[in-house]
Design a protein around this motif. Sequence first.
Motif, PDB file in Angstrom:
ATOM      1  N   TYR A   1       0.833  -1.204   0.000  1.00  0.00           N
ATOM      2  CA  TYR A   1       0.000   0.000   0.000  1.00  0.00           C
ATOM      3  C   TYR A   1       0.869   1.256   0.000  1.00  0.00           C
ATOM      4  O   TYR A   1       1.513   1.595   0.983  1.00  0.00           O
ATOM      5  CB  TYR A   1      -0.899  -0.023   1.220  1.00  0.00           C
ATOM      6  CG  TYR A   1      -1.975   1.032   1.221  1.00  0.00           C
ATOM      7  CD1 TYR A   1      -2.719   1.321   0.077  1.00  0.00           C
ATOM      8  CD2 TYR A   1      -2.250   1.753   2.371  1.00  0.00           C
ATOM      9  CE1 TYR A   1      -3.698   2.277   0.083  1.00  0.00           C
ATOM     10  CE2 TYR A   1      -3.237   2.723   2.392  1.00  0.00           C
ATOM     11  CZ  TYR A   1      -3.960   2.979   1.240  1.00  0.00           C
ATOM     12  OH  TYR A   1      -4.942   3.940   1.263  1.00  0.00           O
TER      13      TYR A   1
ATOM     14  N   ASP B   1     -14.656  -5.970 -10.620  1.00  0.00           N
ATOM     15  CA  ASP B   1     -13.433  -5.215 -10.860  1.00  0.00           C
ATOM     16  C   ASP B   1     -13.545  -4.652 -12.278  1.00  0.00           C
ATOM     17  O   ASP B   1     -14.404  -5.080 -13.050  1.00  0.00           O
ATOM     18  CB  ASP B   1     -12.194  -6.107 -10.717  1.00  0.00           C
ATOM     19  CG  ASP B   1     -10.953  -5.302 -10.331  1.00  0.00           C
ATOM     20  OD1 ASP B   1     -10.432  -5.492  -9.216  1.00  0.00           O
ATOM     21  OD2 ASP B   1     -10.527  -4.449 -11.141  1.00  0.00           O
TER      22      ASP B   1
ATOM     23  N   LYS C   1      -8.522  -9.161 -14.668  1.00  0.00           N
ATOM     24  CA  LYS C   1      -9.144  -9.775 -13.496  1.00  0.00           C
ATOM     25  C   LYS C   1     -10.562 -10.270 -13.792  1.00  0.00           C
ATOM     26  O   LYS C   1     -11.004 -11.272 -13.228  1.00  0.00           O
ATOM     27  CB  LYS C   1      -9.152  -8.776 -12.337  1.00  0.00           C
ATOM     28  CG  LYS C   1      -7.746  -8.553 -11.771  1.00  0.00           C
ATOM     29  CD  LYS C   1      -7.694  -7.475 -10.696  1.00  0.00           C
ATOM     30  CE  LYS C   1      -6.265  -7.344 -10.172  1.00  0.00           C
ATOM     31  NZ  LYS C   1      -6.095  -6.190  -9.272  1.00  0.00           N
TER      32      LYS C   1
ATOM     33  N   VAL D   1     -11.840  -0.138  -3.816  1.00  0.00           N
ATOM     34  CA  VAL D   1     -11.264   0.437  -5.039  1.00  0.00           C
ATOM     35  C   VAL D   1     -10.511   1.713  -4.677  1.00  0.00           C
ATOM     36  O   VAL D   1     -10.675   2.241  -3.572  1.00  0.00           O
ATOM     37  CB  VAL D   1     -12.376   0.769  -6.071  1.00  0.00           C
ATOM     38  CG1 VAL D   1     -13.100  -0.493  -6.513  1.00  0.00           C
ATOM     39  CG2 VAL D   1     -13.369   1.777  -5.495  1.00  0.00           C
TER      40      VAL D   1
HETATM   41  N1  LIG Z   1      -3.819  -2.036   0.551  1.00  0.00           N
HETATM   42  C1  LIG Z   1      -4.013  -1.614   1.772  1.00  0.00           C
HETATM   43  O1  LIG Z   1      -3.405  -2.100   2.716  1.00  0.00           O
HETATM   44  C2  LIG Z   1      -5.002  -0.545   2.053  1.00  0.00           C
HETATM   45  C3  LIG Z   1      -5.068  -0.048   3.327  1.00  0.00           C
HETATM   46  C4  LIG Z   1      -5.991   0.947   3.629  1.00  0.00           C
HETATM   47  C5  LIG Z   1      -6.831   1.400   2.644  1.00  0.00           C
HETATM   48  N2  LIG Z   1      -6.755   0.915   1.412  1.00  0.00           N
HETATM   49  C6  LIG Z   1      -7.683   1.443   0.415  1.00  0.00           C
HETATM   50  O2  LIG Z   1      -8.359   0.381  -0.209  1.00  0.00           O
HETATM   51  C7  LIG Z   1      -8.595   0.689  -1.574  1.00  0.00           C
HETATM   52  C8  LIG Z   1      -7.961  -0.375  -2.417  1.00  0.00           C
HETATM   53  O3  LIG Z   1      -6.579  -0.432  -2.118  1.00  0.00           O
HETATM   54  P1  LIG Z   1      -5.651  -1.533  -2.738  1.00  0.00           P
HETATM   55  O4  LIG Z   1      -4.332  -1.413  -2.116  1.00  0.00           O
HETATM   56  O5  LIG Z   1      -6.325  -2.848  -2.690  1.00  0.00           O
HETATM   57  O6  LIG Z   1      -5.546  -1.014  -4.228  1.00  0.00           O
HETATM   58  P2  LIG Z   1      -5.306  -1.884  -5.550  1.00  0.00           P
HETATM   59  O7  LIG Z   1      -4.933  -0.941  -6.616  1.00  0.00           O
HETATM   60  O8  LIG Z   1      -4.447  -3.035  -5.240  1.00  0.00           O
HETATM   61  O9  LIG Z   1      -6.740  -2.462  -5.848  1.00  0.00           O
HETATM   62  C9  LIG Z   1      -7.765  -1.700  -6.376  1.00  0.00           C
HETATM   63  C10 LIG Z   1      -8.614  -2.618  -7.247  1.00  0.00           C
HETATM   64  O10 LIG Z   1      -9.724  -1.881  -7.713  1.00  0.00           O
HETATM   65  C11 LIG Z   1      -9.863  -2.114  -9.099  1.00  0.00           C
HETATM   66  N3  LIG Z   1     -10.516  -0.957  -9.697  1.00  0.00           N
HETATM   67  C12 LIG Z   1     -10.002   0.220 -10.064  1.00  0.00           C
HETATM   68  N4  LIG Z   1     -10.949   1.020 -10.596  1.00  0.00           N
HETATM   69  C13 LIG Z   1     -12.096   0.316 -10.561  1.00  0.00           C
HETATM   70  C14 LIG Z   1     -13.421   0.572 -10.980  1.00  0.00           C
HETATM   71  N5  LIG Z   1     -13.762   1.741 -11.519  1.00  0.00           N
HETATM   72  N6  LIG Z   1     -14.334  -0.379 -10.800  1.00  0.00           N
HETATM   73  C15 LIG Z   1     -14.008  -1.563 -10.250  1.00  0.00           C
HETATM   74  N7  LIG Z   1     -12.775  -1.877  -9.859  1.00  0.00           N
HETATM   75  C16 LIG Z   1     -11.826  -0.942 -10.000  1.00  0.00           C
HETATM   76  C17 LIG Z   1      -8.475  -2.325  -9.626  1.00  0.00           C
HETATM   77  O11 LIG Z   1      -8.507  -3.057 -10.834  1.00  0.00           O
HETATM   78  C18 LIG Z   1      -7.855  -3.113  -8.473  1.00  0.00           C
HETATM   79  O12 LIG Z   1      -8.079  -4.483  -8.634  1.00  0.00           O
HETATM   80  C19 LIG Z   1      -7.989   2.043  -1.819  1.00  0.00           C
HETATM   81  O13 LIG Z   1      -8.973   3.027  -1.698  1.00  0.00           O
HETATM   82  C20 LIG Z   1      -6.996   2.180  -0.702  1.00  0.00           C
HETATM   83  O14 LIG Z   1      -6.800   3.525  -0.362  1.00  0.00           O
HETATM   84  C21 LIG Z   1      -5.863  -0.057   1.082  1.00  0.00           C
END
Ligand SMILES: NC(=O)c1ccc[n+]([C@@H]2O[C@H](COP(=O)([O-])OP(=O)(O)OC[C@H]3O[C@@H](n4cnc5c(N)ncnc54)[C@H](O)[C@@H]3O)[C@@H](O)[C@H]2O)c1
Lengths: 214, 214
Positions: A103, B118, B123, B155
């Motif tokens: 992240y 997604d 995917k 997302v």
């Molecule tokens: N990874 C973490 O540890 C973490 C921690 C806290 C918050 N978050 C939040 O969680 C959310 C996701 O984070 P992540 O790290 O998994 O990101 P990531 O980029 O790994 O995953 C995001 C997913 O959403 C999909 N996506 C993008 N646009 C889309 C759309 N319009 N419709 C459907 N799917 C779509 C992408 O293809 C991807 O698979 C973010 O908002 C992030 O800020 C993540």
Amino acid sequence: MVKPQLRISESTIHRLSIYYRALNRLERENYETISSKELAKREKLTPAQVRKDLSFFGSFGTRGLGYPVTELRDKIAEILGINRSWSVALVGVGNIGSALVSYKEFQKQGFRIRKIFDNDQRKIGSNHKGIIVSDADDIVTELRDSKIEIVVIAVPSLVAQMIVDDVVRAGIKAILNFAPINLKVPDDVYLRNENMAMELEYLSFSLCNDEAQL
Amino acid sequence: MVKPQLRISESTIHRLSIYYRALNRLERENYETISSKELAKREKLTPAQVRKDLSFFGSFGTRGLGYPVTELRDKIAEILGINRSWSVALVGVGNIGSALVSYKEFQKQGFRIRKIFDNDQRKIGSNHKGIIVSDADDIVTELRDSKIEIVVIAVPSLVAQMIVDDVVRAGIKAILNFAPINLKVPDDVYLRNENMAMELEYLSFSLCNDEAQL
DNA sequence: CTGCGGTTGTGAAACGTTTCACAACAAATA
DNA sequence: TATTTGTTGTGAAACGTTTCACAACCGCAG
Ligand SMILES: NC(=O)c1ccc[n+]([C@@H]2O[C@H](COP(=O)([O-])OP(=O)(O)OC[C@H]3O[C@@H](n4cnc5c(N)ncnc54)[C@H](O)[C@@H]3O)[C@@H](O)[C@H]2O)c1
Ligand SMILES: NC(=O)c1ccc[n+]([C@@H]2O[C@H](COP(=O)([O-])OP(=O)(O)OC[C@H]3O[C@@H](n4cnc5c(N)ncnc54)[C@H](O)[C@@H]3O)[C@@H](O)[C@H]2O)c1
């Protein structure tokens, strides 16, 4: 920073986090100033609450004008201690641990993961985003000799207390725990829990008691 | 279930979640009854709080004896609405989304992920724990025709509002959001946010204001 | 069947947080 | 300069949550 001997409530600190993110967005939208009224509206709070929260820490606005966006953002960053970087260690690089390592926002915000521990032989020695996974058996010694300030616990609930005991023994004073269990730590250690099941349960309760206007 | 026209506070519900988990552990440890005093001690709360929280929903204990562990656990499950299963959809199967899909505890607790969306071509169509990932463009129609009750948003922040608008349009009334942003939803939709950055920021604040005894 | 140690359930008090309301001030306008 | 509009900063009031304190009750021992 804080006005002397004033206890700041948990809700106030959480709202400062909210203001911080809101102000970042406002800056991107080229706002120079923002009124408590407008800020409150955006974040579904009340103007009085915004002003009161900020007033605990000083007087940042100008009557008639509002608050200077960038300046206030920086001030809040200073209050929260996020105008610097923090060295973080992660214990348990499974499903949730891996997600955290990948992240980027945390790194951007200054929370830098510098050490990773696990007890799975297949994971020890492997490379996660440039960090070599250490053996969890070495937590105490490795953390003691390190500059790590915050430890994130992402191991199964059953072993979480054991791990946290090690972490505390190593002198760490701040822990973020993802295991859905009440960890015991000494009074001088700050512990926060991230419990997703609790939020799902809240939704479940809300749906079941819908007509009662929650 | 709830005594008529009594507003239950968010903190009370959160503590019910805590009691629920504590009671499960007590059952595993073969306790038959537990006093508010002992339960409070285990979860770092006060006995009065435990009794008051429970009293909002009825009278579950026996004076002189305490509360029957299994019975109370089941009662709380009923109050929280987790004595049944819920159909959940996940939008965004990236880092955090994948972690959630793989997390067995949610399934065990009755939160069943039945659909995944997604917008990444690589995917869409792929299989995650037996669920075929659908195209996010079809969210509205697919959710409308489904029995999904809760949607988890995982997302990127920038697209979260757009997704949530679709989800709301499909008639979903409960949303758990992981994007660190304040989503706008109608009054009749329940929205909970899981914001990990906020907890890290709280730790940062605590460390910075240590001597002030937080 | 009385008395005692233990515990609940709950009104009422204490405490904490949010909201109100307004004086103090800034800028703009006449 | 005087007046109007807008907004902050903050005591005080209103509200909500937690803690207190105790009557009511249970089980058991004598
Ligand atoms: N990874 C973490 O540890 C973490 C921690 C806290 C918050 N978050 C939040 O969680 C959310 C996701 O984070 P992540 O790290 O998994 O990101 P990531 O980029 O790994 O995953 C995001 C997913 O959403 C999909 N996506 C993008 N646009 C889309 C759309 N319009 N419709 C459907 N799917 C779509 C992408 O293809 C991807 O698979 C973010 O908002 C992030 O800020 C993540
Ligand atoms: N996956 C999720 O979405 C999710 C959601 C909420 C909470 N959680 C909680 O987060 C924690 C981790 O969940 P997960 O899904 O990532 O589990 P996981 O099994 O995928 O990962 C756990 C990791 O901890 C390691 N580990 C086990 N024992 C260890 C020890 N003694 N020392 C060091 N490392 C050890 C394992 O090798 C593994 O890599 C659990 O407590 C879980 O309840 C997970």
